[in-house]
Design a protein around this motif. Structure first.
Motif, PDB file in Angstrom:
ATOM      1  N   PHE A   7     -34.893  87.332 -41.110  1.00 55.39           N
ATOM      2  CA  PHE A   7     -34.551  88.387 -42.063  1.00 55.39           C
ATOM      3  C   PHE A   7     -33.043  88.601 -42.085  1.00 55.39           C
ATOM      4  O   PHE A   7     -32.406  88.664 -41.043  1.00 55.39           O
ATOM      5  N   ASP A  48     -41.645  85.118 -31.637  1.00 54.87           N
ATOM      6  CA  ASP A  48     -40.385  84.583 -31.120  1.00 54.87           C
ATOM      7  C   ASP A  48     -40.121  84.967 -29.666  1.00 54.87           C
ATOM      8  O   ASP A  48     -39.030  84.769 -29.163  1.00 54.87           O
ATOM      9  N   ARG A  50     -33.853  86.713 -28.611  1.00 57.16           N
ATOM     10  CA  ARG A  50     -34.611  85.597 -29.153  1.00 57.16           C
ATOM     11  C   ARG A  50     -34.279  84.338 -28.347  1.00 57.16           C
ATOM     12  O   ARG A  50     -33.121  84.003 -28.170  1.00 57.16           O
ATOM     13  N   LYS A  86     -34.102  81.159 -35.029  1.00 57.55           N
ATOM     14  CA  LYS A  86     -33.241  82.263 -35.446  1.00 57.55           C
ATOM     15  C   LYS A  86     -34.014  83.274 -36.278  1.00 57.55           C
ATOM     16  O   LYS A  86     -35.119  82.992 -36.737  1.00 57.55           O
ATOM     17  N   THR A  87     -33.389  84.443 -36.482  1.00 61.44           N
ATOM     18  CA  THR A  87     -34.090  85.515 -37.204  1.00 61.44           C
ATOM     19  C   THR A  87     -34.389  85.095 -38.643  1.00 61.44           C
ATOM     20  O   THR A  87     -33.631  84.345 -39.251  1.00 61.44           O
ATOM     21  N   ASN A 114     -44.487  79.880 -47.808  1.00 64.80           N
ATOM     22  CA  ASN A 114     -44.010  81.060 -47.106  1.00 64.80           C
ATOM     23  C   ASN A 114     -44.172  82.302 -47.979  1.00 64.80           C
ATOM     24  O   ASN A 114     -43.492  82.456 -48.990  1.00 64.80           O
ATOM     25  N   ASP A 120     -44.607  89.598 -32.503  1.00 66.66           N
ATOM     26  CA  ASP A 120     -43.849  88.524 -33.121  1.00 66.66           C
ATOM     27  C   ASP A 120     -44.014  87.255 -32.300  1.00 66.66           C
ATOM     28  O   ASP A 120     -44.320  87.303 -31.110  1.00 66.66           O
ATOM     29  N   GLY A 176     -44.391  85.609 -46.502  1.00 60.47           N
ATOM     30  CA  GLY A 176     -43.760  86.775 -45.874  1.00 60.47           C
ATOM     31  C   GLY A 176     -44.598  87.322 -44.736  1.00 60.47           C
ATOM     32  O   GLY A 176     -45.782  87.013 -44.594  1.00 60.47           O
ATOM     33  N   LYS A 177     -43.949  88.173 -43.938  1.00 60.96           N
ATOM     34  CA  LYS A 177     -44.604  88.684 -42.735  1.00 60.96           C
ATOM     35  C   LYS A 177     -45.787  89.609 -43.085  1.00 60.96           C
ATOM     36  O   LYS A 177     -46.820  89.568 -42.431  1.00 60.96           O
ATOM     37  N   ASP A 233     -47.120  81.231 -41.558  1.00 60.14           N
ATOM     38  CA  ASP A 233     -46.681  81.659 -42.883  1.00 60.14           C
ATOM     39  C   ASP A 233     -45.898  80.543 -43.578  1.00 60.14           C
ATOM     40  O   ASP A 233     -44.734  80.702 -43.915  1.00 60.14           O
ATOM     41  N   LYS A 281     -27.319  94.711 -36.682  1.00 61.79           N
ATOM     42  CA  LYS A 281     -28.720  95.012 -36.940  1.00 61.79           C
ATOM     43  C   LYS A 281     -29.127  96.341 -36.313  1.00 61.79           C
ATOM     44  O   LYS A 281     -29.886  97.102 -36.905  1.00 61.79           O
ATOM     45  N   GLN A 297     -39.723  87.813 -28.423  1.00 61.30           N
ATOM     46  CA  GLN A 297     -38.899  89.012 -28.192  1.00 61.30           C
ATOM     47  C   GLN A 297     -39.769  90.141 -27.654  1.00 61.30           C
ATOM     48  O   GLN A 297     -39.286  91.055 -27.012  1.00 61.30           O
TER      49      GLN A 297
HETATM   50  N1  UDP Z   1     -42.119  85.914 -39.963  1.00 67.05           N
HETATM   51  C1  UDP Z   1     -43.140  85.492 -40.812  1.00 67.05           C
HETATM   52  N2  UDP Z   1     -42.842  85.244 -42.122  1.00 67.05           N
HETATM   53  C2  UDP Z   1     -41.578  85.408 -42.633  1.00 67.05           C
HETATM   54  C3  UDP Z   1     -40.573  85.874 -41.773  1.00 67.05           C
HETATM   55  C4  UDP Z   1     -40.875  86.128 -40.440  1.00 67.05           C
HETATM   56  O1  UDP Z   1     -44.282  85.332 -40.388  1.00 67.05           O
HETATM   57  O2  UDP Z   1     -41.381  85.169 -43.829  1.00 67.05           O
HETATM   58  C5  UDP Z   1     -42.432  86.164 -38.548  1.00 67.05           C
HETATM   59  C6  UDP Z   1     -41.482  85.469 -37.582  1.00 67.05           C
HETATM   60  O3  UDP Z   1     -41.848  84.130 -37.349  1.00 67.05           O
HETATM   61  C7  UDP Z   1     -41.636  86.328 -36.340  1.00 67.05           C
HETATM   62  C8  UDP Z   1     -41.821  87.718 -36.928  1.00 67.05           C
HETATM   63  O4  UDP Z   1     -42.253  87.537 -38.277  1.00 67.05           O
HETATM   64  O5  UDP Z   1     -42.786  85.974 -35.602  1.00 67.05           O
HETATM   65  C9  UDP Z   1     -40.554  88.550 -36.867  1.00 67.05           C
HETATM   66  O6  UDP Z   1     -39.487  87.837 -37.446  1.00 67.05           O
HETATM   67  P1  UDP Z   1     -38.023  87.782 -36.800  1.00 67.05           P
HETATM   68  O7  UDP Z   1     -38.116  87.577 -35.318  1.00 67.05           O
HETATM   69  O8  UDP Z   1     -37.230  86.781 -37.569  1.00 67.05           O
HETATM   70  O9  UDP Z   1     -37.500  89.237 -37.125  1.00 67.05           O
HETATM   71  P2  UDP Z   1     -36.481  90.080 -36.238  1.00 67.05           P
HETATM   72  O10 UDP Z   1     -36.956  90.052 -34.803  1.00 67.05           O
HETATM   73  O11 UDP Z   1     -35.162  89.437 -36.407  1.00 67.05           O
HETATM   74  O12 UDP Z   1     -36.575  91.460 -36.833  1.00 67.05           O
END
Ligand code: UDP
Ligand code: MG
Length: 316
Positions: free
Chosen positions: A207, A94, A200, A204-205, A69, A92, A71-72, A41, A130, A96
């Motif tokens: 959002f 990351d 993670r 970093k996050t 970018n 995701d 968005g998700k 993205d 969160k 997680q």
């Molecule tokens: N992500 C994306 N575009 C964005 C924001 C996030 O593709 O604009 C992806 C990010 O790389 C990850 C997933 O969406 O793979 C979830 O994001 P994140 O881990 O930051 O969210 P959280 O776990 O904090 O809710």
């Protein structure tokens, strides 16, 4: 093909090789045929060149890279359009979410006949700032959507029957409500699976806290679309009628008081001094506006290509 894994990512370079190796291992151990779609993205780090490297080693890895970018949700949408597998799994990037959950999720779709299975991170490794708002958010989402068996709407780890992802349109920030989108599209067999969540490891996050404000606004939009999307007059007409009735009663009161004051000697009634006059004015104007909004809404609906899309369950 058994499984398409769709992974949206934004600046997750460090995780990608590890995550890919893990998914490959799970797939090979279980003998699944698969593809992995990385949707980059608009990353500004080395994510895309790492995906290119990974693709050279394993042709089942595919990728799309956005110019910026978006968005998700847009990333998921593009992945959904391309996915070919019988079951589509999102996770995701990351780390997680654990790829070890894939076989069980796959079976819940293929053997138990679910349309959608959503992960539930029962024990979360996220900061309190969160997890607490998330609990509130999920309680509201359950009530509004009527999907009472989900604890965790926004879990990145989900599995779908391919049909489902081809019939829903994830846009804006609506990835938080995919189960609700699926339900509105007619896919009502929605189940949940408790999944392991991990802190993670890299990066970093993406959002911030604005996720909660936007999340609630989007929930309102979906609720409205679902209830009144193809019959906006049912809402605006009701509000408009209520306003006009109140306005009419207030006008009558003003009229009667004026007549009484004209007929009696000691009583002076000035229309513009009366609260009923302003009430009548405001209600009439607002009522008319509600009606006009309703009519315009109906004209827009009339032109929507989706107004007659129904998911047929059976036909003989
Ligand atoms: N992500 C994306 N575009 C964005 C924001 C996030 O593709 O604009 C992806 C990010 O790389 C990850 C997933 O969406 O793979 C979830 O994001 P994140 O881990 O930051 O969210 P959280 O776990 O904090 O809710
Ligand atoms: Mg995360």
């Amino acid at each position: 093909m058994d499984i398409s894994v769709v992974i949206p990512l934004y600046n997750e370079a460090e995780s990608l090789p590890e995550l890919t190796a893990w998914i490959e291992r799970v797939m090979d151990e279980n003998g699944f045929s698969y593809e992995i779609w990385f949707i980059d993205d608009g990353s500004t780090d080395k994510s895309w060149s790492i995906i290119e490297e990974l693709q050279k080693k394993n042709a089942r890895i595919r990728g799309v890279s956005f110019a910026r970018n978006y968005g998700k949700s847009p990333a998921l949408n593009v992945g959904f359009m391309r996915a070919q597998g019988d079951v589509v799994i999102t996770m995701d990037a990351d780390m997680q979410d654990s790829p070890d959950e894939i076989p069980a999720l796959y079976r819940m779709i293929t053997e138990e006949g679910n349309d959608l299975v959503s992960g539930w991170k029962r024990k979360r490794y996220d900061p309190l700032s969160k997890t607490i708002p998330t609990k509130l958010f999920n309680a509201t989402a359950r009530r509004v959507s009527g999907i009472h068996n989900l604890h965790d709407f926004n879990c990145g780890l989900k599995a779908y029957r391919r049909d489902v992802v081809k019939h829903i349109e994830v846009y804006g920030d609506m990835h938080r409500y995919i189960p609700y989108l699926a339900k509105n599209a007619g896919y009502t067999k929605i189940a949940e699976k408790e999944v392991h969540h991990r802190p993670r490891k890299y990066g970093k996050t993406k959002f911030g806290l604005d996720r909660f404000v936007n999340g609630y606004l989007d929930l309102g939009v979906l609720w409205f679309q679902n209830r009144f999307g193809i019959k906006p007059m049912h809402l605006f007409g009701l509000l408009g009628s209520a306003m006009v009735v109140i306005g009419f009663i207030a006008t009558l009161v003003v009229l009667i008081l004026k007549i009484v004051s004209l007929c009696s000697e000691g009583y002076n009634f000035y229309v513009t001094n009366s609260v009923y006059f302003y009430l009548a004015l405001a209600c009439m104007v607002m009522g008319l506006q509600f009606f006009l909004t309703g009519f315009v809404g109906e004209l827009i609906t009339r032109n929507s290509p989706e107004r007659n899309n129904y998911l047929i369950g059976n036909e003989i």
